[in-house]
Scaffold this motif. Structure first.
Motif, PDB file in Angstrom:
ATOM      1  N   ALA A  51       0.835  -1.207   0.000  1.00  0.00           N
ATOM      2  CA  ALA A  51       0.000   0.000   0.000  1.00  0.00           C
ATOM      3  C   ALA A  51       0.870   1.258   0.000  1.00  0.00           C
ATOM      4  O   ALA A  51       0.609   2.212  -0.743  1.00  0.00           O
ATOM      5  CB  ALA A  51      -0.925  -0.008   1.217  1.00  0.00           C
ATOM      6  N   ALA A  52       1.921   1.245   0.819  1.00  0.00           N
ATOM      7  CA  ALA A  52       2.823   2.397   0.863  1.00  0.00           C
ATOM      8  C   ALA A  52       3.546   2.560  -0.470  1.00  0.00           C
ATOM      9  O   ALA A  52       3.692   3.679  -0.983  1.00  0.00           O
ATOM     10  CB  ALA A  52       3.839   2.214   1.996  1.00  0.00           C
ATOM     11  N   HIS A  53       3.976   1.444  -1.034  1.00  0.00           N
ATOM     12  CA  HIS A  53       4.716   1.470  -2.301  1.00  0.00           C
ATOM     13  C   HIS A  53       3.874   2.076  -3.415  1.00  0.00           C
ATOM     14  O   HIS A  53       4.381   2.838  -4.252  1.00  0.00           O
ATOM     15  CB  HIS A  53       5.119   0.037  -2.663  1.00  0.00           C
ATOM     16  N   VAL A  54       2.585   1.766  -3.430  1.00  0.00           N
ATOM     17  CA  VAL A  54       1.714   2.213  -4.521  1.00  0.00           C
ATOM     18  C   VAL A  54       1.111   3.593  -4.250  1.00  0.00           C
ATOM     19  O   VAL A  54       1.184   4.499  -5.095  1.00  0.00           O
ATOM     20  CB  VAL A  54       0.589   1.182  -4.756  1.00  0.00           C
ATOM     21  N   LEU A  55       0.522   3.775  -3.081  1.00  0.00           N
ATOM     22  CA  LEU A  55      -0.237   4.990  -2.823  1.00  0.00           C
ATOM     23  C   LEU A  55       0.659   6.208  -2.587  1.00  0.00           C
ATOM     24  O   LEU A  55       0.322   7.328  -3.001  1.00  0.00           O
ATOM     25  CB  LEU A  55      -1.173   4.775  -1.634  1.00  0.00           C
ATOM     26  N   LEU A  56       1.798   6.014  -1.931  1.00  0.00           N
ATOM     27  CA  LEU A  56       2.711   7.141  -1.740  1.00  0.00           C
ATOM     28  C   LEU A  56       3.316   7.596  -3.064  1.00  0.00           C
ATOM     29  O   LEU A  56       3.742   8.754  -3.199  1.00  0.00           O
ATOM     30  CB  LEU A  56       3.829   6.762  -0.763  1.00  0.00           C
ATOM     31  N   ALA A  57       3.328   6.691  -4.047  1.00  0.00           N
ATOM     32  CA  ALA A  57       3.869   7.045  -5.361  1.00  0.00           C
ATOM     33  C   ALA A  57       3.072   8.164  -6.010  1.00  0.00           C
ATOM     34  O   ALA A  57       3.623   8.953  -6.797  1.00  0.00           O
ATOM     35  CB  ALA A  57       3.878   5.810  -6.262  1.00  0.00           C
ATOM     36  N   VAL A  58       1.790   8.256  -5.703  1.00  0.00           N
ATOM     37  CA  VAL A  58       0.954   9.317  -6.278  1.00  0.00           C
ATOM     38  C   VAL A  58       1.492  10.685  -5.878  1.00  0.00           C
ATOM     39  O   VAL A  58       1.683  11.576  -6.719  1.00  0.00           O
ATOM     40  CB  VAL A  58      -0.510   9.160  -5.808  1.00  0.00           C
ATOM     41  N   ILE A  59       1.775  10.854  -4.592  1.00  0.00           N
ATOM     42  CA  ILE A  59       2.296  12.139  -4.095  1.00  0.00           C
ATOM     43  C   ILE A  59       3.708  12.360  -4.611  1.00  0.00           C
ATOM     44  O   ILE A  59       4.070  13.475  -5.008  1.00  0.00           O
ATOM     45  CB  ILE A  59       2.277  12.156  -2.555  1.00  0.00           C
ATOM     46  N   MET A  60       4.512  11.302  -4.606  1.00  0.00           N
ATOM     47  CA  MET A  60       5.905  11.435  -5.035  1.00  0.00           C
ATOM     48  C   MET A  60       6.004  11.851  -6.501  1.00  0.00           C
ATOM     49  O   MET A  60       6.801  12.730  -6.858  1.00  0.00           O
ATOM     50  CB  MET A  60       6.641  10.110  -4.849  1.00  0.00           C
ATOM     51  N   ILE A  61       5.198  11.246  -7.361  1.00  0.00           N
ATOM     52  CA  ILE A  61       5.262  11.551  -8.780  1.00  0.00           C
ATOM     53  C   ILE A  61       4.890  13.008  -9.041  1.00  0.00           C
ATOM     54  O   ILE A  61       5.569  13.725  -9.787  1.00  0.00           O
ATOM     55  CB  ILE A  61       4.329  10.603  -9.574  1.00  0.00           C
ATOM     56  N   ILE A  62       3.812  13.459  -8.413  1.00  0.00           N
ATOM     57  CA  ILE A  62       3.376  14.849  -8.610  1.00  0.00           C
ATOM     58  C   ILE A  62       4.421  15.811  -8.058  1.00  0.00           C
ATOM     59  O   ILE A  62       4.833  16.761  -8.733  1.00  0.00           O
ATOM     60  CB  ILE A  62       2.018  15.082  -7.932  1.00  0.00           C
ATOM     61  N   GLY A  63       4.870  15.575  -6.833  1.00  0.00           N
ATOM     62  CA  GLY A  63       5.841  16.467  -6.207  1.00  0.00           C
ATOM     63  C   GLY A  63       7.172  16.481  -6.926  1.00  0.00           C
ATOM     64  O   GLY A  63       7.800  17.533  -7.065  1.00  0.00           O
TER      65      GLY A  63
END
Length: 270
Positions: free
Chosen positions: A72-84
């Motif tokens: 869950a962390a690997h996938v969902l945190l990627a959303v914020i990381m990609i945008i930022g």
């Protein structure tokens, strides 16, 4: 009266090709983030995370809370990381909003490292498709994220802007390696079909080659482009880099068309 100077045409072409590459990547990131939000976040909220297996059969395993949290962390945190992460590369934002750039950079570094550590854990504990060499290249990408993060932060604190920018680019490229792989593998499928790929086991020379193109070659290409930008008198090198960036842009668009129609869209509407 000082002579009028203009930027040499090859440099103009190189800068234009870099901007086009970034635009193509932003388009791919937008589609990828949409897929992650609708496929994982919305599905997790409405049907529970056990339904993530329709997207990836290793996404959820009963009675493995640690692994499920890691995924869950690997996938969902990627959303914020990609945008930022992409916001960090926009020159106007860096120049006008320095405080935002600094703190957003710290958030990007933390998320990138957390996602990479979670990915390393999942590869070791749960495994994934492909053979050992492909796993090693993927893990190399994760380790490169962590190493680049350390040096990017260290150089920023030392006010060494030049070194910071170099390591920040390396970090950005390494953090997007998973997306690069998806775009390139689907571009290959569209152009060459399953040539060099055992689709049953997802192994073969093509898979290894594209893994190299996703996790190793981007760093080498970035160094070549940086060298070409400094050596403005070397027209051939500059033109070669510009053509290379245009080729990569075309590959990204081709792969994006394939992965959206063949994978992301069907998974979301299923």
């Amino acid at each position: 009266m000082a002579p009028h100077t203009t930027t040499p045409p090859p440099i103009n072409l190189l800068e234009t090709s870099k901007k086009l590459w970034f635009i193509c990547l932003l388009l791919a990131q937008t589609c990828f983030v949409t897929y992650l939000i609708l496929g994982y976040a919305v599905t997790g909220i409405t049907h529970g995370i056990s339904q993530w297996t329709r997207l990836n059969n290793t996404a959820y395993i009963a009675n493995d809370m640690t692994g499920n949290v890691m995924y869950a962390a690997h996938v969902l945190l990627a959303v914020i990381m990609i945008i930022g992460g992409s916001l960090q590369l926009i020159p106007t934002l860096r120049a006008k909003y320095k405080t935002f750039h600094r703190y957003n950079g710290y958030v990007f570094v933390i998320l990138a490292c957390c996602i990479s550590l979670a990915g390393l854990y999942l590869i070791i504990v749960r495994g994934t498709v492909g053979n050992t060499l492909m796993h090693a290249l993927t893990m190399f990408g994760g380790l490169l994220v962590i190493v680049s993060s350390i040096f990017a932060v260290k150089s920023a604190r030392a006010r060494n802007i030049h070194a910071h920018q170099i390591w920040a680019i390396r970090l950005y490229l390494a953090a997007n390696g998973v997306l690069f792989f998806r775009l390139m593998i689907f571009a290959w499928f569209i152009v060459f079909g399953s040539l060099g790929i055992d689709t049953a086991t997802f192994t073969g020379p093509t898979v290894i080659f594209i893994s190299l193109c996703s996790y190793v070659f981007p760093i080498l290409i970035a160094e070549l482009v940086r060298y070409a930008a400094k050596k403005t008198s070397h027209r051939l090198i500059t033109l070669t880099c510009a053509c290379l960036m245009l080729l990569i842009s075309a590959i990204f668009l081709t792969g994006l068309f394939g992965v959206v129609l063949a994978s992301w869209y069907p998974a979301i509407v299923a």
